[in-house]
Every structure is written in structure tokens, then in C-alpha cells.
Design a protein around this motif. Sequence first.
Motif, PDB file in Angstrom:
ATOM      1  N   THR A 149      -1.977 -17.115 -43.246  1.00  0.00           N
ATOM      2  CA  THR A 149      -0.659 -17.485 -42.753  1.00  0.00           C
ATOM      3  C   THR A 149      -0.038 -18.482 -43.703  1.00  0.00           C
ATOM      4  OG1 THR A 149      -1.532 -19.322 -41.473  1.00  0.00           O
ATOM      5  CG2 THR A 149      -1.491 -17.180 -40.388  1.00  0.00           C
ATOM      6  N   PRO A 150       1.282 -18.710 -43.600  1.00  0.00           N
ATOM      7  CA  PRO A 150       1.935 -19.688 -44.479  1.00  0.00           C
ATOM      8  C   PRO A 150       1.286 -21.057 -44.420  1.00  0.00           C
ATOM      9  CG  PRO A 150       3.590 -18.355 -43.373  1.00  0.00           C
ATOM     10  CD  PRO A 150       2.251 -17.956 -42.790  1.00  0.00           C
ATOM     11  N   ALA A 151       0.797 -21.463 -43.228  1.00  0.00           N
ATOM     12  CA  ALA A 151       0.182 -22.780 -43.110  1.00  0.00           C
ATOM     13  C   ALA A 151      -1.130 -22.862 -43.867  1.00  0.00           C
ATOM     14  CB  ALA A 151      -0.054 -23.104 -41.632  1.00  0.00           C
ATOM     15  N   MET A 152      -1.760 -21.673 -44.113  1.00  0.00           N
ATOM     16  CA  MET A 152      -3.048 -21.662 -44.794  1.00  0.00           C
ATOM     17  C   MET A 152      -2.909 -21.426 -46.289  1.00  0.00           C
ATOM     18  SD  MET A 152      -4.975 -19.271 -41.991  1.00  0.00           S
ATOM     19  CE  MET A 152      -6.433 -19.020 -42.984  1.00  0.00           C
ATOM     20  N   GLN A 153      -1.681 -21.183 -46.743  1.00  0.00           N
ATOM     21  CA  GLN A 153      -1.486 -20.885 -48.144  1.00  0.00           C
ATOM     22  C   GLN A 153      -1.850 -22.092 -48.999  1.00  0.00           C
ATOM     23  OE1 GLN A 153      -0.537 -18.216 -49.677  1.00  0.00           O
ATOM     24  NE2 GLN A 153       0.406 -16.854 -48.189  1.00  0.00           N
ATOM     25  N   PRO A 154      -2.504 -21.882 -50.145  1.00  0.00           N
ATOM     26  CA  PRO A 154      -2.752 -22.999 -51.046  1.00  0.00           C
ATOM     27  C   PRO A 154      -1.450 -23.528 -51.600  1.00  0.00           C
ATOM     28  CG  PRO A 154      -3.314 -20.910 -52.097  1.00  0.00           C
ATOM     29  CD  PRO A 154      -3.033 -20.613 -50.656  1.00  0.00           C
ATOM     30  N   ILE A 155      -1.473 -24.726 -52.142  1.00  0.00           N
ATOM     31  CA  ILE A 155      -0.259 -25.373 -52.627  1.00  0.00           C
ATOM     32  C   ILE A 155       0.465 -24.493 -53.621  1.00  0.00           C
ATOM     33  CG2 ILE A 155       0.620 -27.376 -53.892  1.00  0.00           C
ATOM     34  CD1 ILE A 155      -1.726 -28.949 -52.777  1.00  0.00           C
ATOM     35  N   GLY A 156       1.717 -24.190 -53.333  1.00  0.00           N
ATOM     36  CA  GLY A 156       2.526 -23.382 -54.234  1.00  0.00           C
ATOM     37  C   GLY A 156       1.990 -21.990 -54.466  1.00  0.00           C
ATOM     38  N   ALA A 186      -7.577 -26.994 -60.342  1.00  0.00           N
ATOM     39  CA  ALA A 186      -6.986 -27.747 -61.451  1.00  0.00           C
ATOM     40  C   ALA A 186      -5.464 -27.708 -61.376  1.00  0.00           C
ATOM     41  CB  ALA A 186      -7.460 -27.174 -62.784  1.00  0.00           C
ATOM     42  N   THR A 187      -4.904 -26.546 -61.012  1.00  0.00           N
ATOM     43  CA  THR A 187      -3.448 -26.411 -60.885  1.00  0.00           C
ATOM     44  C   THR A 187      -2.928 -27.263 -59.737  1.00  0.00           C
ATOM     45  OG1 THR A 187      -3.551 -24.144 -61.730  1.00  0.00           O
ATOM     46  CG2 THR A 187      -1.561 -24.790 -60.532  1.00  0.00           C
ATOM     47  N   GLN A 188      -3.638 -27.251 -58.638  1.00  0.00           N
ATOM     48  CA  GLN A 188      -3.226 -28.051 -57.488  1.00  0.00           C
ATOM     49  C   GLN A 188      -3.297 -29.542 -57.815  1.00  0.00           C
ATOM     50  OE1 GLN A 188      -4.901 -27.012 -53.715  1.00  0.00           O
ATOM     51  NE2 GLN A 188      -4.975 -24.831 -54.173  1.00  0.00           N
ATOM     52  N   THR A 189      -4.332 -29.949 -58.527  1.00  0.00           N
ATOM     53  CA  THR A 189      -4.471 -31.357 -58.902  1.00  0.00           C
ATOM     54  C   THR A 189      -3.322 -31.802 -59.797  1.00  0.00           C
ATOM     55  OG1 THR A 189      -6.887 -31.251 -58.753  1.00  0.00           O
ATOM     56  CG2 THR A 189      -5.946 -33.050 -60.052  1.00  0.00           C
ATOM     57  N   ARG A 190      -2.966 -30.955 -60.774  1.00  0.00           N
ATOM     58  CA  ARG A 190      -1.847 -31.290 -61.658  1.00  0.00           C
ATOM     59  C   ARG A 190      -0.540 -31.396 -60.872  1.00  0.00           C
ATOM     60  NH1 ARG A 190      -4.438 -27.575 -65.158  1.00  0.00           N
ATOM     61  NH2 ARG A 190      -2.990 -25.924 -64.506  1.00  0.00           N
ATOM     62  N   ILE A 239      -0.155 -32.233 -57.714  1.00  0.00           N
ATOM     63  CA  ILE A 239      -0.180 -33.480 -56.945  1.00  0.00           C
ATOM     64  C   ILE A 239       0.103 -34.673 -57.844  1.00  0.00           C
ATOM     65  CG2 ILE A 239      -1.659 -35.026 -55.601  1.00  0.00           C
ATOM     66  CD1 ILE A 239      -3.105 -32.512 -54.575  1.00  0.00           C
ATOM     67  N   GLN A 240      -0.537 -34.710 -59.015  1.00  0.00           N
ATOM     68  CA  GLN A 240      -0.327 -35.818 -59.937  1.00  0.00           C
ATOM     69  C   GLN A 240       1.114 -35.888 -60.415  1.00  0.00           C
ATOM     70  OE1 GLN A 240      -3.291 -34.964 -62.923  1.00  0.00           O
ATOM     71  NE2 GLN A 240      -4.864 -36.215 -61.914  1.00  0.00           N
ATOM     72  N   THR A 241       1.716 -34.743 -60.692  1.00  0.00           N
ATOM     73  CA  THR A 241       3.100 -34.705 -61.167  1.00  0.00           C
ATOM     74  C   THR A 241       4.049 -35.311 -60.149  1.00  0.00           C
ATOM     75  OG1 THR A 241       2.701 -32.731 -62.521  1.00  0.00           O
ATOM     76  CG2 THR A 241       4.982 -33.204 -61.911  1.00  0.00           C
ATOM     77  N   VAL A 242       3.904 -34.887 -58.908  1.00  0.00           N
ATOM     78  CA  VAL A 242       4.787 -35.396 -57.857  1.00  0.00           C
ATOM     79  C   VAL A 242       4.535 -36.880 -57.614  1.00  0.00           C
ATOM     80  CG1 VAL A 242       5.379 -35.230 -55.409  1.00  0.00           C
ATOM     81  CG2 VAL A 242       5.004 -33.157 -56.740  1.00  0.00           C
ATOM     82  N   MET A 243       3.288 -37.268 -57.516  1.00  0.00           N
ATOM     83  CA  MET A 243       2.949 -38.659 -57.214  1.00  0.00           C
ATOM     84  C   MET A 243       3.409 -39.618 -58.313  1.00  0.00           C
ATOM     85  SD  MET A 243       1.300 -38.765 -54.239  1.00  0.00           S
ATOM     86  CE  MET A 243       0.097 -40.086 -54.146  1.00  0.00           C
ATOM     87  N   GLN A 244       3.405 -39.142 -59.556  1.00  0.00           N
ATOM     88  CA  GLN A 244       3.790 -39.999 -60.675  1.00  0.00           C
ATOM     89  C   GLN A 244       5.290 -39.995 -60.946  1.00  0.00           C
ATOM     90  OE1 GLN A 244       1.370 -38.579 -63.912  1.00  0.00           O
ATOM     91  NE2 GLN A 244      -0.535 -39.368 -63.043  1.00  0.00           N
TER      92      GLN A 244
END
Length: 219
Positions: A25-32, A38-42, A44-49
Amino acid sequence: EDSRSEMAARDEAKAHCRVESPPVTPAMQPIGGHSDPATQTRAIQTVMQSKTANDLPAGERAPIVIDDDMALVDALKFIADAWIRACPVRNKQSNTIIGTLDLRDAFQFMVQMHRNGASELEKVSSKEGDASDRNVLMEFIATQSTVTLASLARKRPFKIVSPDTTLQELGRIMSSGSHIVGITGGGSDMPGGICKVITQGMLFKYLVPQLQVSTTKRR
């Protein structure tokens, strides 16, 4: 023929026992839409920074601040009735924030008071004519405790940062024991000079859609 019948029966039994994976479901979809860690970590870092405290919405109400001359029992009731986990405490005379009234410290204090006055509490609660809805512990705190709201609030300093503080730094502060963080810029007419109080919930609520947008652009 019997062998074929047995094989067919086993296949049918396996089909009944097979556990189907639930649809994503959409709620279970991985980020983006990316499952690569590694892609998800980047992302998160991009937005947070790149995003700052100034990007966060102020919320639906003005910052909740209580004054240190409020009775401790009243302050404990206030945060419980307001459904908040923490609240900055201000010295009205200097208009400075002296600390935080946090539910964690409040519960710890109340448990300690109950332990210290267990025998006295039992005597009070067993008196004939006591109403069933009396909060004996709160009455005991109000009459016997020497701890004040100011002293309890000073146990947990209230962190205040500038509007250009990155979300990464905000996250670091919140992961180090602060449920809330104040943002400067409110002027002298605002309690403690803060323009808004950021909670952990506000930060996460802002981050989730930002992360979806960030990773979608990377495709």
C-alpha cells in the motif's frame, strides 16, 4: 494412478497452506519508491541538511509557555489536560525560559513522592468520608512537597536555536533528550523571545512529504 492422486492431493494442500504476501500500500512504500538503503539515507541527509527551522510551520496555536510561579500541582494538571509531553517554563520577571516541564520528570517525581509518603497516603485515603474521586497523591504533593515548578523545570534545560538551524541539528538535539526545541525571533513581547516551539511530531510530520519529493526528483 494412486500415486498421481496422492501427488495432486499434496499439491492442493500446499496451495491452501501458501501464505500470500500482502499488497504494498502507499503507506508501506519505501521513501520515494526506492528500497535501496543507501538511496534512502542520501535522501534523508539531503533534506535534513538543506532545510532549516525557519521552513517548519509555526503550528496551529501560539507556543504554550507556563510561568514558574504556578503551583506545581496546577502545572502538572495543565500539561495533562493540554495533552502535551513537555512545556517551556518562563520566569515572568526576566521573560527568560528557565527550563522544561517534561512528563518524564513529572512521572519520576510523582512516583518518588508516592514512595516517600506511602504510609501517610494510606492513612489519608482511608479516612471516613473521603470522596472516591479525590486525588490523594496530588493533595499530598500540594501540602507536603518542597519541590517547586521552577526547580523541577531546571532539571531539563530548554534548548533554543536560531531560525537558520538545520533540521539535522534539530534532530540531533531532539535525539539527545529534548522533546521540544524553541526557535528565536519572537521579539520581547513573546514569552522567552521565542517565535515557535518545535515538537518531535511537528518535525516528523514535515519530513515525510519532503523525503518523498526529494527522492522522486532523483529518479
